[in-house]
Scaffold this active site. Structure first.
Site, PDB file in Angstrom:
ATOM      1  N   ARG A 180      16.413   9.392 -18.443  1.00  0.00           N
ATOM      2  CA  ARG A 180      17.265  10.596 -18.554  1.00  0.00           C
ATOM      3  C   ARG A 180      17.764  10.991 -17.160  1.00  0.00           C
ATOM      4  NH1 ARG A 180      14.007  12.587 -22.577  1.00  0.00           N
ATOM      5  NH2 ARG A 180      12.567  13.478 -21.062  1.00  0.00           N
TER       6      ARG A 180
ATOM      7  N   ARG B  61      -6.066 -12.605  -1.827  1.00  0.00           N
ATOM      8  CA  ARG B  61      -7.079 -11.953  -1.000  1.00  0.00           C
ATOM      9  C   ARG B  61      -8.315 -12.840  -0.851  1.00  0.00           C
ATOM     10  NH1 ARG B  61     -10.054  -6.723   0.210  1.00  0.00           N
ATOM     11  NH2 ARG B  61     -11.770  -7.889   1.057  1.00  0.00           N
TER      12      ARG B  61
ATOM     13  N   LYS C 107       4.360   1.495 -16.653  1.00  0.00           N
ATOM     14  CA  LYS C 107       4.760   2.912 -16.718  1.00  0.00           C
ATOM     15  C   LYS C 107       4.596   3.440 -18.146  1.00  0.00           C
ATOM     16  CE  LYS C 107       8.626   5.316 -14.433  1.00  0.00           C
ATOM     17  NZ  LYS C 107       7.946   5.600 -13.169  1.00  0.00           N
TER      18      LYS C 107
ATOM     19  N   LYS D 118      -2.966 -13.067  -9.510  1.00  0.00           N
ATOM     20  CA  LYS D 118      -2.422 -13.884  -8.420  1.00  0.00           C
ATOM     21  C   LYS D 118      -2.614 -13.210  -7.065  1.00  0.00           C
ATOM     22  CE  LYS D 118       1.038 -16.393 -11.070  1.00  0.00           C
ATOM     23  NZ  LYS D 118       2.435 -16.846 -11.085  1.00  0.00           N
ATOM     24  N   LEU D 119      -2.337 -11.912  -7.009  1.00  0.00           N
ATOM     25  CA  LEU D 119      -2.413 -11.232  -5.707  1.00  0.00           C
ATOM     26  C   LEU D 119      -3.855 -10.999  -5.271  1.00  0.00           C
ATOM     27  CD1 LEU D 119       0.588  -8.791  -6.224  1.00  0.00           C
ATOM     28  CD2 LEU D 119       0.525 -10.834  -4.791  1.00  0.00           C
ATOM     29  N   LYS D 120      -4.733 -10.718  -6.237  1.00  0.00           N
ATOM     30  CA  LYS D 120      -6.153 -10.603  -5.885  1.00  0.00           C
ATOM     31  C   LYS D 120      -6.665 -11.964  -5.420  1.00  0.00           C
ATOM     32  CE  LYS D 120      -7.313  -6.726  -8.869  1.00  0.00           C
ATOM     33  NZ  LYS D 120      -8.187  -6.187  -9.900  1.00  0.00           N
TER      34      LYS D 120
ATOM     35  N   ARG E 162       0.645  -2.481  -6.778  1.00  0.00           N
ATOM     36  CA  ARG E 162       0.474  -1.768  -5.514  1.00  0.00           C
ATOM     37  C   ARG E 162      -0.508  -2.568  -4.664  1.00  0.00           C
ATOM     38  NH1 ARG E 162      -0.305   4.366  -6.825  1.00  0.00           N
ATOM     39  NH2 ARG E 162       1.944   4.393  -7.126  1.00  0.00           N
TER      40      ARG E 162
ATOM     41  N   GLU F 173       8.101  -3.819  -9.665  1.00  0.00           N
ATOM     42  CA  GLU F 173       8.139  -3.149  -8.355  1.00  0.00           C
ATOM     43  C   GLU F 173       6.795  -3.327  -7.664  1.00  0.00           C
ATOM     44  OE1 GLU F 173       9.942   0.957  -6.892  1.00  0.00           O
ATOM     45  OE2 GLU F 173       7.847   1.223  -7.481  1.00  0.00           O
TER      46      GLU F 173
HETATM   47  P1  0O2 Z   1     -13.999  -4.161  -7.707  1.00  0.00           P
HETATM   48  O1  0O2 Z   1     -15.055  -5.181  -7.498  1.00  0.00           O
HETATM   49  O2  0O2 Z   1     -14.282  -3.250  -8.857  1.00  0.00           O
HETATM   50  O3  0O2 Z   1     -13.626  -3.440  -6.448  1.00  0.00           O
HETATM   51  P2  0O2 Z   1      -7.790  -3.267 -15.215  1.00  0.00           P
HETATM   52  O4  0O2 Z   1      -6.516  -2.493 -15.281  1.00  0.00           O
HETATM   53  O5  0O2 Z   1      -9.031  -2.443 -15.400  1.00  0.00           O
HETATM   54  O6  0O2 Z   1      -7.758  -4.519 -16.035  1.00  0.00           O
HETATM   55  P3  0O2 Z   1      -8.478  -3.409 -12.459  1.00  0.00           P
HETATM   56  O7  0O2 Z   1      -8.007  -4.318 -11.375  1.00  0.00           O
HETATM   57  O8  0O2 Z   1      -9.956  -3.321 -12.649  1.00  0.00           O
HETATM   58  O9  0O2 Z   1      -7.810  -3.857 -13.764  1.00  0.00           O
HETATM   59  O10 0O2 Z   1      -7.940  -1.952 -12.244  1.00  0.00           O
HETATM   60  P4  0O2 Z   1      -6.805  -1.389 -11.315  1.00  0.00           P
HETATM   61  O11 0O2 Z   1      -6.807   0.082 -11.555  1.00  0.00           O
HETATM   62  O12 0O2 Z   1      -5.532  -2.116 -11.435  1.00  0.00           O
HETATM   63  O13 0O2 Z   1      -7.357  -1.706  -9.882  1.00  0.00           O
HETATM   64  C1  0O2 Z   1      -8.466  -1.119  -9.408  1.00  0.00           C
HETATM   65  C2  0O2 Z   1      -8.991  -2.041  -8.341  1.00  0.00           C
HETATM   66  O14 0O2 Z   1      -8.742  -1.425  -7.096  1.00  0.00           O
HETATM   67  C3  0O2 Z   1     -10.478  -2.221  -8.476  1.00  0.00           C
HETATM   68  O15 0O2 Z   1     -10.853  -3.455  -7.919  1.00  0.00           O
HETATM   69  C4  0O2 Z   1     -10.995  -1.109  -7.577  1.00  0.00           C
HETATM   70  O16 0O2 Z   1     -12.275  -1.347  -7.099  1.00  0.00           O
HETATM   71  C5  0O2 Z   1      -9.975  -1.187  -6.451  1.00  0.00           C
HETATM   72  N1  0O2 Z   1      -9.905   0.052  -5.695  1.00  0.00           N
HETATM   73  C6  0O2 Z   1      -9.487   1.256  -6.089  1.00  0.00           C
HETATM   74  N2  0O2 Z   1      -9.555   2.150  -5.083  1.00  0.00           N
HETATM   75  C7  0O2 Z   1     -10.051   1.470  -4.018  1.00  0.00           C
HETATM   76  C8  0O2 Z   1     -10.310   1.831  -2.665  1.00  0.00           C
HETATM   77  O17 0O2 Z   1     -10.142   2.970  -2.242  1.00  0.00           O
HETATM   78  N3  0O2 Z   1     -10.800   0.827  -1.853  1.00  0.00           N
HETATM   79  C9  0O2 Z   1     -10.993  -0.441  -2.286  1.00  0.00           C
HETATM   80  N4  0O2 Z   1     -11.430  -1.373  -1.437  1.00  0.00           N
HETATM   81  N5  0O2 Z   1     -10.750  -0.814  -3.561  1.00  0.00           N
HETATM   82  C10 0O2 Z   1     -10.263   0.133  -4.406  1.00  0.00           C
HETATM   83  P5  0O2 Z   1     -11.379  -4.709  -8.738  1.00  0.00           P
HETATM   84  O18 0O2 Z   1     -10.496  -5.850  -8.375  1.00  0.00           O
HETATM   85  O19 0O2 Z   1     -11.519  -4.382 -10.169  1.00  0.00           O
HETATM   86  O20 0O2 Z   1     -12.742  -5.059  -8.085  1.00  0.00           O
HETATM   87  P1  0O2 Z   2       4.238   6.451 -10.834  1.00  0.00           P
HETATM   88  O1  0O2 Z   2       3.956   5.278 -11.608  1.00  0.00           O
HETATM   89  O2  0O2 Z   2       3.653   7.699 -11.406  1.00  0.00           O
HETATM   90  O3  0O2 Z   2       3.902   6.268  -9.382  1.00  0.00           O
HETATM   91  P2  0O2 Z   2      12.584   7.737  -8.090  1.00  0.00           P
HETATM   92  O4  0O2 Z   2      11.762   7.705  -9.339  1.00  0.00           O
HETATM   93  O5  0O2 Z   2      13.984   8.161  -8.271  1.00  0.00           O
HETATM   94  O6  0O2 Z   2      11.851   8.493  -6.980  1.00  0.00           O
HETATM   95  P3  0O2 Z   2      13.442   5.017  -7.420  1.00  0.00           P
HETATM   96  O7  0O2 Z   2      14.559   5.227  -6.469  1.00  0.00           O
HETATM   97  O8  0O2 Z   2      13.760   4.429  -8.737  1.00  0.00           O
HETATM   98  O9  0O2 Z   2      12.525   6.298  -7.562  1.00  0.00           O
HETATM   99  O10 0O2 Z   2      12.379   4.076  -6.805  1.00  0.00           O
HETATM  100  P4  0O2 Z   2      11.415   4.238  -5.616  1.00  0.00           P
HETATM  101  O11 0O2 Z   2      11.614   5.502  -4.849  1.00  0.00           O
HETATM  102  O12 0O2 Z   2      11.456   2.949  -4.864  1.00  0.00           O
HETATM  103  O13 0O2 Z   2      10.020   4.289  -6.369  1.00  0.00           O
HETATM  104  C1  0O2 Z   2       9.538   5.354  -7.079  1.00  0.00           C
HETATM  105  C2  0O2 Z   2       8.034   5.281  -7.005  1.00  0.00           C
HETATM  106  O14 0O2 Z   2       7.661   5.358  -5.625  1.00  0.00           O
HETATM  107  C3  0O2 Z   2       7.366   6.462  -7.663  1.00  0.00           C
HETATM  108  O15 0O2 Z   2       7.085   6.152  -8.986  1.00  0.00           O
HETATM  109  C4  0O2 Z   2       6.102   6.609  -6.859  1.00  0.00           C
HETATM  110  O16 0O2 Z   2       5.131   5.650  -7.243  1.00  0.00           O
HETATM  111  C5  0O2 Z   2       6.583   6.249  -5.480  1.00  0.00           C
HETATM  112  N1  0O2 Z   2       7.135   7.432  -4.801  1.00  0.00           N
HETATM  113  C6  0O2 Z   2       8.398   7.627  -4.425  1.00  0.00           C
HETATM  114  N2  0O2 Z   2       8.547   8.813  -3.804  1.00  0.00           N
HETATM  115  C7  0O2 Z   2       7.323   9.395  -3.786  1.00  0.00           C
HETATM  116  C8  0O2 Z   2       6.833  10.633  -3.255  1.00  0.00           C
HETATM  117  O17 0O2 Z   2       7.550  11.450  -2.688  1.00  0.00           O
HETATM  118  N3  0O2 Z   2       5.487  10.867  -3.446  1.00  0.00           N
HETATM  119  C9  0O2 Z   2       4.662   9.976  -4.063  1.00  0.00           C
HETATM  120  N4  0O2 Z   2       3.368  10.302  -4.181  1.00  0.00           N
HETATM  121  N5  0O2 Z   2       5.105   8.816  -4.573  1.00  0.00           N
HETATM  122  C10 0O2 Z   2       6.430   8.515  -4.432  1.00  0.00           C
HETATM  123  P5  0O2 Z   2       6.911   7.249 -10.100  1.00  0.00           P
HETATM  124  O18 0O2 Z   2       8.138   7.250 -10.928  1.00  0.00           O
HETATM  125  O19 0O2 Z   2       6.491   8.550  -9.496  1.00  0.00           O
HETATM  126  O20 0O2 Z   2       5.794   6.624 -10.983  1.00  0.00           O
END
Ligand code: 0O2
Ligand code: 0O2
Length: 214
Positions: A58, A28, A48, A23-25, A77, A139
């Protein structure tokens, strides 16, 4: 819960992540057709891992029978080019009829101590299952490319140091976060200038420059 029970429990979350990614893609793509600049650069999603769910349960004292209250088992994201795009994406998500936003955390207005910046929305997403409708929490993190760059590096350093990043590195990360924030500001300024240049260009094209004899 054994492995099979976890698999069963997580199945709706996998479904929710897959549906929302599509939906979100899709949003775009529609922007690409209808409007010149899409506020969404790219979208990713994940469920997760069980070990992380258990660790967080925990840490936050969430009993396993209440595990569905954990807000980020399903995570989406959305990456944006510009800070201004984040507001547009939030507005767009709030207006959607297929989910209800139930919580928000603005780590852009108030960044985390680590330097983390992002906007988090928590949505209740109704899923159609063979047993009827089931609402799951999702989230949605919305951030710029610069915020994402910083968070990705910090996340891998946290993993490397098992959550105990040395003070010196922590300090550098905070400075890097400030630099990323300045980069976002600079890009916004450039964007404004480009928009203005476009407007002047089209005005000239419509009316002709001064002294134009046409
Ligand atoms: P395209 O044409 O490859 O860019 P999956 O979990 O494998 O079923 P998905 O969506 O392939 O699903 O993987 P994921 O990890 O959820 O999302 C990755 C998507 O984010 C891919 O796009 C990556 O190309 C895109 N992506 C990751 N890093 C970047 C970045 O730095 N810049 C940009 N523009 N895109 C990034 P798509 O939709 O597969 O398409
Ligand atoms: P993942 O999937 O590895 O990213 P808490 O877990 O206690 O920090 P809370 O309050 O439940 O979080 O929720 P919050 O802060 O809205 O969301 C937590 C998620 O935000 C994290 O997931 C990260 O994805 C991102 N995040 C929060 N703080 C930081 C930070 O300091 N650095 C980075 N790089 N990401 C952060 P997880 O659990 O790490 O999972």
């Amino acid at each position: 819960m054994d492995e099979k029970e976890w698999e069963l429990f997580l199945a709706p979350y996998h479904q929710a992540v897959e549906e929302l990614k599509v939906k979100l893609k899709g949003m775009r793509s529609l922007y690409d057709y209808e409007i010149d600049h899409s506020p969404i650069e790219f979208v990713t999603g994940r469920v997760k891992p069980v070990a992380s769910i258990k660790e967080k349960a925990r840490r936050k004292s969430i009993p396993l029978h209440n595990i569905e209250t954990m807000q980020d088992i399903a995570g989406l994201r959305i990456m944006c080019q510009f800070v201004e795009d984040i507001r547009i994406v939030i507005k767009m998500l709030l207006a959607r009829k297929d989910m209800e936003i139930v919580d928000k955390r603005d780590y852009i207005a108030e960044q985390k101590e680590s330097g983390y910046r992002s906007y988090h929305l928590v949505a209740e997403y109704p899923l159609q299952t063979p047993r009827g409708e089931k609402k799951v929490l999702v989230e949605i993190q919305i951030r710029t490319l610069a915020m994402n760059f910083w968070a990705t590096i910090e996340h891998s350093l946290n993993y490397k140091y098992s959550g105990n990043i040395p003070e010196k590195v922590k300090h550098r990360l905070q400075r890097a976060s400030d630099a990323a924030s300045r980069l976002d500001d600079e890009m916004s300024e450039i964007r404004e200038e480009i928009k203005e240049a476009h407007a002047v260009f089209f005005r000239k094209k419509e009316h002709g420059p001064k002294g134009d004899k046409r």
